[in-house]
Motif scaffolding. Structure first.
Motif, PDB file in Angstrom:
ATOM      1  N   ALA A 143       0.818  -1.259  -0.210  1.00  0.00           N
ATOM      2  CA  ALA A 143      -0.095   0.164   0.312  1.00  0.00           C
ATOM      3  C   ALA A 143       0.787   1.097   0.082  1.00  0.00           C
ATOM      4  N   LEU A 144       2.121   1.217   0.644  1.00  0.00           N
ATOM      5  CA  LEU A 144       2.972   2.318   0.766  1.00  0.00           C
ATOM      6  C   LEU A 144       3.370   2.785  -0.598  1.00  0.00           C
ATOM      7  N   VAL A 145       3.806   1.856  -1.336  1.00  0.00           N
ATOM      8  CA  VAL A 145       4.433   2.093  -2.797  1.00  0.00           C
ATOM      9  C   VAL A 145       3.290   2.252  -3.638  1.00  0.00           C
ATOM     10  N   ALA A 146       2.283   1.665  -3.493  1.00  0.00           N
ATOM     11  CA  ALA A 146       1.133   1.963  -4.460  1.00  0.00           C
ATOM     12  C   ALA A 146       0.808   3.393  -4.374  1.00  0.00           C
ATOM     13  N   ALA A 147       0.874   3.994  -3.150  1.00  0.00           N
ATOM     14  CA  ALA A 147       0.453   5.494  -3.216  1.00  0.00           C
ATOM     15  C   ALA A 147       1.320   6.079  -3.920  1.00  0.00           C
ATOM     16  N   ALA A 148       2.546   5.748  -4.108  1.00  0.00           N
ATOM     17  CA  ALA A 148       3.724   6.718  -4.893  1.00  0.00           C
ATOM     18  C   ALA A 148       3.630   5.927  -6.326  1.00  0.00           C
ATOM     19  N   ASP A 149       2.851   5.211  -6.740  1.00  0.00           N
ATOM     20  CA  ASP A 149       3.053   4.522  -8.025  1.00  0.00           C
ATOM     21  C   ASP A 149       4.125   3.907  -8.337  1.00  0.00           C
ATOM     22  N   ILE A 150       4.809   3.205  -7.542  1.00  0.00           N
ATOM     23  CA  ILE A 150       6.071   2.322  -7.673  1.00  0.00           C
ATOM     24  C   ILE A 150       5.622   0.737  -7.919  1.00  0.00           C
ATOM     25  N   ALA A 151       6.532   0.224  -8.663  1.00  0.00           N
ATOM     26  CA  ALA A 151       6.071  -1.098  -8.881  1.00  0.00           C
ATOM     27  C   ALA A 151       6.823  -1.899  -7.752  1.00  0.00           C
ATOM     28  N   PRO A 152       6.250  -2.867  -7.077  1.00  0.00           N
ATOM     29  CA  PRO A 152       7.089  -3.628  -5.952  1.00  0.00           C
ATOM     30  C   PRO A 152       7.390  -4.952  -6.667  1.00  0.00           C
ATOM     31  N   VAL A 153       8.556  -5.473  -5.928  1.00  0.00           N
ATOM     32  CA  VAL A 153       9.069  -6.693  -6.231  1.00  0.00           C
ATOM     33  C   VAL A 153       9.315  -7.405  -4.569  1.00  0.00           C
ATOM     34  N   ILE A 154       8.864  -8.490  -4.388  1.00  0.00           N
ATOM     35  CA  ILE A 154       8.952  -9.175  -2.988  1.00  0.00           C
ATOM     36  C   ILE A 154      10.077 -10.012  -3.134  1.00  0.00           C
ATOM     37  N   VAL A 155      10.948  -9.648  -2.068  1.00  0.00           N
ATOM     38  CA  VAL A 155      12.157 -10.503  -1.901  1.00  0.00           C
ATOM     39  C   VAL A 155      12.142 -11.068  -0.575  1.00  0.00           C
ATOM     40  N   LEU A 156      11.959 -12.539  -0.471  1.00  0.00           N
ATOM     41  CA  LEU A 156      12.308 -13.260   0.776  1.00  0.00           C
ATOM     42  C   LEU A 156      13.760 -13.520   1.088  1.00  0.00           C
ATOM     43  N   ARG A 265       9.832   1.825  11.940  1.00  0.00           N
ATOM     44  CA  ARG A 265       9.109   1.099  12.838  1.00  0.00           C
ATOM     45  C   ARG A 265       7.619   1.593  12.788  1.00  0.00           C
ATOM     46  N   THR A 266       7.217   2.450  12.302  1.00  0.00           N
ATOM     47  CA  THR A 266       5.851   2.590  11.892  1.00  0.00           C
ATOM     48  C   THR A 266       5.428   2.691  10.566  1.00  0.00           C
ATOM     49  N   LEU A 267       4.245   2.146   9.898  1.00  0.00           N
ATOM     50  CA  LEU A 267       4.198   2.190   8.839  1.00  0.00           C
ATOM     51  C   LEU A 267       2.872   2.576   8.303  1.00  0.00           C
ATOM     52  N   ARG A 268       2.629   4.000   7.860  1.00  0.00           N
ATOM     53  CA  ARG A 268       1.340   4.346   7.665  1.00  0.00           C
ATOM     54  C   ARG A 268       1.348   5.035   6.434  1.00  0.00           C
ATOM     55  N   PRO A 269       0.925   4.259   5.375  1.00  0.00           N
ATOM     56  CA  PRO A 269       0.930   4.869   3.983  1.00  0.00           C
ATOM     57  C   PRO A 269       0.374   6.079   3.669  1.00  0.00           C
ATOM     58  N   ASP A 270       1.108   6.869   2.749  1.00  0.00           N
ATOM     59  CA  ASP A 270       0.486   8.506   2.532  1.00  0.00           C
ATOM     60  C   ASP A 270      -0.149   8.198   1.262  1.00  0.00           C
ATOM     61  N   GLY A 271      -1.499   7.694   1.195  1.00  0.00           N
ATOM     62  CA  GLY A 271      -1.913   7.640   0.089  1.00  0.00           C
ATOM     63  C   GLY A 271      -3.537   8.025   0.249  1.00  0.00           C
ATOM     64  N   ASP A 272      -4.255   7.726  -0.779  1.00  0.00           N
ATOM     65  CA  ASP A 272      -5.816   7.884  -0.554  1.00  0.00           C
ATOM     66  C   ASP A 272      -6.528   6.797  -1.113  1.00  0.00           C
ATOM     67  N   ASP A 273      -8.010   6.899  -1.199  1.00  0.00           N
ATOM     68  CA  ASP A 273      -8.858   5.863  -1.653  1.00  0.00           C
ATOM     69  C   ASP A 273      -8.211   5.121  -2.585  1.00  0.00           C
ATOM     70  N   ASP A 274      -7.992   5.887  -3.828  1.00  0.00           N
ATOM     71  CA  ASP A 274      -7.684   5.298  -5.167  1.00  0.00           C
ATOM     72  C   ASP A 274      -6.367   4.148  -5.027  1.00  0.00           C
ATOM     73  N   SER A 275      -5.329   4.679  -4.108  1.00  0.00           N
ATOM     74  CA  SER A 275      -4.020   3.832  -4.084  1.00  0.00           C
ATOM     75  C   SER A 275      -4.485   2.622  -3.328  1.00  0.00           C
ATOM     76  N   MET A 276      -5.247   2.929  -2.061  1.00  0.00           N
ATOM     77  CA  MET A 276      -5.549   1.650  -1.372  1.00  0.00           C
ATOM     78  C   MET A 276      -6.194   0.660  -2.204  1.00  0.00           C
ATOM     79  N   HIS A 277      -7.180   1.192  -3.065  1.00  0.00           N
ATOM     80  CA  HIS A 277      -7.895   0.462  -4.264  1.00  0.00           C
ATOM     81  C   HIS A 277      -6.768  -0.560  -4.866  1.00  0.00           C
ATOM     82  N   ALA A 278      -5.831   0.154  -5.385  1.00  0.00           N
ATOM     83  CA  ALA A 278      -4.871  -0.300  -6.405  1.00  0.00           C
ATOM     84  C   ALA A 278      -3.996  -1.498  -5.637  1.00  0.00           C
TER      85      ALA A 278
END
Length: 357
Positions: A143-156, A265-278
């Protein structure tokens, strides 16, 4: 562009991520042979480290720019492109900031915006295959990166320490689908991290995000040879010791730029409804097939979301939406909200007392 071209080598700056998208902004800058275009690679309290594709220098921000950015609720971040000048005392001053292609930020507990990084092509969401594995937190990062329109890649990371790496990957796919690439790697092994090669091309900028102890700095060292000091983790909960204390940019041999950030330590996305829906587009798609248009996906009949989506994912989605809406409230609105809940709780307590009597 006038004389400003004398201080800008596009070929050199392209090595550290300069793209043609900034050309129009450069054309609008005043012609000045003493003007240099540089990229921020480190941010400290009163100084920033800049890089011109060949060398780095320490710089401060011109007071008028500090004032102008504060008025617009902006902050300089690692990855920003800035205009800088060197005065007669050999001091570097940042005089302007180019508008970023994207800007990653989060919200503090009081709603203030906190910058993380700018001009990112890919966000590597790093999560350890030990006690660090947490699907709800992963969804917050998405959700954090979606708010900035950045493509995520998950690395375990820490794939060499567990036997169930593929099962963990299956858990992620079952919960969020196959919309994002997922890799399990040994961050210490160059051959293992080569799985990330498609995102490490010349001029690409990546930002590593994850909790402390997830292996971000270790992964950065392997990809770049940066030689950052890495700390151990507590054996009881696999939490790191916050070895990385500031965001910094490092360069890969093949030309990619990697921003390593401390664990959030704290992770609060800086987005709106559209980014959360994405970020939760699967829930939005199934919601369109619910029997009732205003379905809350709780106990209503004919709810397609409850039928097809992971219940905990739906719960996390609603929680993130509530958190985001709360952070968007003004101070007066927060006070009114608290007062309303106090009144409701007081009324509920009074009714309960009356029933007992």
């Amino acid at each position: 562009m006038g004389n400003i071209m004398l201080s800008i080598s596009f070929e050199t700056l392209q090595r550290i991520g300069l793209s043609n998208a900034f050309s129009m902004q450069l054309a609008e800058l005043p012609a000045n042979p003493d003007t240099h275009l540089m990229r921020i690679i480190e941010v400290h309290k009163d100084r920033l480290t800049l890089h011109n594709g060949e060398h780095s220098c320490s710089a401060r921000v011109l007071p008028r720019l500090v004032t102008a950015m504060a008025e617009d609720d902006l902050q300089l971040a690692v990855g920003d492109w800035v205009v800088s000048e060197n005065n007669a005392l050999n001091e570097w001053w940042i005089t302007a900031r180019l508008s970023p292609a994207n800007h990653l930020s989060r919200r503090a507990f009081d709603g203030r915006r906190q910058s993380v990084a700018s001009n990112i092509d890919t966000a590597l969401l790093v999560m350890g295959l030990d006690h660090d594995f947490n699907l709800r937190r992963l969804e917050r990062y998405i959700a954090l990166v979606a708010a900035a329109d950045i493509a995520p890649v998950i690395v375990l990371t820490k794939a060499d320490t567990v036997e169930n790496a593929q099962l963990r990957i299956a858990e992620i796919i079952q919960r969020i689908g196959r919309r994002y690439p997922v890799f399990a790697v040994n961050a210490l092994d160059k051959a293992s991290v080569q799985q990330l090669a498609p995102w490490l091309n010349r001029g690409q900028t990546l930002c590593l995000l994850g909790s402390s102890g997830a292996g971000k700095s270790t992964l950065t060292n392997t990809l770049t040879g940066a030689g950052q000091i890495t700390g151990g983790i507590r054996e009881d909960d696999s939490r790191g010791r916050h070895t990385t204390t500031s965001r910094s940019m490092h360069f890969c041999i093949n030309g990619a730029c990697i921003i390593d950030a401390p664990g959030l330590r704290t992770l609060r996305p800086d987005g709106d409804d559209d980014s959360m829906h994405a970020a939760f587009d699967d829930i939005e798609q199934w919601a369109a097939q619910c029997q009732f248009r205003n379905c809350r996906h709780e106990s209503e009949p004919g709810c397609a979301v409850r039928e097809h989506c992971d219940p905990d994912r739906v719960f996390n989605y609603h929680k993130l939406l509530r958190d985001m809406h709360r952070l968007q409230q003004t101070p007066l609105e927060r006070i009114a909200e608290r007062s309303r809940w106090k009144t409701l709780m007081k009324s509920a307590g009074l009714r309960g007392k009356q029933k007992r009597e």
